[in-house]
Write a protein that holds these residues in place. Structure first.
Motif, PDB file in Angstrom:
ATOM      1  N   GLY A   1     -94.374  20.213  26.720  1.00  0.00           N
ATOM      2  CA  GLY A   1     -94.044  19.304  25.546  1.00  0.00           C
ATOM      3  C   GLY A   1     -94.730  19.209  24.916  1.00  0.00           C
TER       4      GLY A   1
ATOM      5  N   ALA B   1     -88.417  15.529  24.289  1.00  0.00           N
ATOM      6  CA  ALA B   1     -89.057  15.350  25.135  1.00  0.00           C
ATOM      7  C   ALA B   1     -88.209  14.679  26.798  1.00  0.00           C
TER       8      ALA B   1
ATOM      9  N   SER C   1     -89.589  18.837  26.722  1.00  0.00           N
ATOM     10  CA  SER C   1     -91.054  18.770  27.814  1.00  0.00           C
ATOM     11  C   SER C   1     -90.169  19.105  28.804  1.00  0.00           C
TER      12      SER C   1
END
Ligand SMILES: *Cc1c(COP(=O)(O)O)cnc(C)c1O
Length: 391
Positions: A77, A192, A214
């Motif tokens: 991420g 993320a 992420s």
């Protein structure tokens, strides 16, 4: 003193009541789909690295899930935010607005480019960037020059803003995008933590020019390490893929690179894990919502603390379940943290705010009183999708 113990003990009892008496971590991955199967396919075929069918398949699945036109799978991420900033043309001397209440990766990625993280405040409704405060601040402390937003104090260009959807809860992203447009600031969403989270029925990470995901081991779904950029912009998507694969041009044998690129592409073996995890996402999300409801039933009976609920018009993935202590209980936070951890229940405070970290302590910022208040009163409690058994 007695009172502290009471609230701490009540929280422990509530958690035990929901998940049973067992030791547990804050968030752990669940692998009960095709993970072994797809990973084995990678090993059997020897395609474990930068070539293989799973990377493209993973990206297509991300497109299908999020409704973004393009998804580019990357190694993590942080790399996704770094590359997104490069694609937004952020460079040395620029300022980038970022919440002080976020994971350090956001501020780090800005710093890699010798740009300056400029901290903005979050609010308690969403845990994300406060649009009203943002508007008033930009109105007062910036001017427009040649289509650029200039910080009146530093004379630097404010190029972009990176709002985070904290713990999976969508921030008021449509308002933030509107304000940013008004001030000629680009939006890169830090999504993320928010795969499977929707704002007004649209997936987070698809409102700004780009969004970063992420797939670290502690996130809702994981590829081991991994990340992605989401975008609707064809040129940006093309460039993201090019730059993440060492800027190599297609050729039968020549190693021809037309600019300085990165080795940021997600390997096939990680993507294989990701494909299997994405298949499980609906089930994981369902169980996280159920966990929220069960916690809520118990926590709502305790005076002085509340369980954070998804904001209006949002569907949150409930990545990390979040307790907020009332103001009068804020001095009990550390005691509750030690008591729960001593009892085998992993709990954690909020991140230390970015402007309180040594390396960012002199950075430009607005008044950050709300983030400071949230951070002092917040505790994350065990949130894994498998805590309430198989579903
Ligand atoms: C996890 C996370 C990142 C970074 O992701 P990595 O894959 O760990 O590099 C960035 N921002 C936020 C808010 C995160 O929670």
């Amino acid at each position: 003193m007695q009172k502290n113990l009471q609230i701490g003990q009540q929280i422990i009892d509530s958690i035990h009541n929901v998940i049973g008496v067992k030791d547990c971590s804050l968030h752990e991955p669940v692998f009960d789909g095709n993970e072994w199967h797809y990973m084995k396919e990678c090993l059997d075929s020897t395609y474990v690295s930068s070539v293989g069918k799973f990377v493209g398949q993973f990206e297509q699945s991300l497109v299908d899930l999020t409704g973004a036109k393009y998804a580019i799978a990357l190694v993590n991420g942080t790399a996704a935010i770094h590359l997104a900033l490069i694609l937004a043309d952020v460079g040395e001397g620029d300022e980038v607005l970022a919440p002080t209440f976020t994971f350090v990766a956001t501020a780090n990625a800005i710093s890699y480019l010798k740009a300056t993280p400029h901290f903005v405040d979050n609010n308690e409704d969403t845990l994300g960037v406060d649009p009203k405060k943002l508007y008033e601040y930009l109105n007062k402390f910036t001017k427009q020059k040649d289509g650029k937003c200039i910080n009146l104090k530093t004379n630097k260009i404010i190029k972009a803003i990176i709002p985070t959807h904290v713990f999976g809860h969508p921030c008021k992203i449509d308002e933030i995008v509107d304000i940013a447009r008004k001030f000629n600031i680009l939006v890169i969403e830090d999504a993320a933590e928010s795969i499977g989270s929707y704002y007004k029925n649209k997936h987070t990470g698809t409102f700004g020019l780009m969004g970063a995901l992420s797939f670290n081991g502690n996130k809702t779904i994981t590829t081991g390490g991994g990340g992605a950029i989401l975008t609707n912009n064809k040129e940006i998507a093309k460039k993201a893929k090019h730059l993440s694969t060492t800027a190599k041009l297609d050729h039968k044998w020549d190693y021809l690179h037309d600019e300085i690129g990165f080795n940021y592409r997600l390997p096939n073996i990680n993507a294989a894990l990701g494909c299997a995890q994405l298949e499980q996402l609906p089930k994981l999300l369902k169980s996280k919502r159920l966990l929220f409801k069960k916690y809520e039933d118990k926590i709502s009976l305790i005076k002085g603390v509340s369980l954070f609920k998804e904001p209006n018009e949002c569907k949150s993935n409930y990545w990390l379940q979040t307790l907020l202590l009332d103001f009068q209980n804020k001095n009990n936070r550390d005691e509750i943290l030690s008591l729960t951890n001593e009892n085998g229940l992993m709990t954690r405070p909020a991140w230390i705010l970015m402007h309180r970290l040594k390396q960012f302590s002199n950075n430009p910022r607005m008044n950050l009183s709300c983030s400071e208040s949230i951070a002092d009163r917040l505790i994350n409690i065990p949130s894994s999708s498998n805590l309430i058994g198989k579903i």
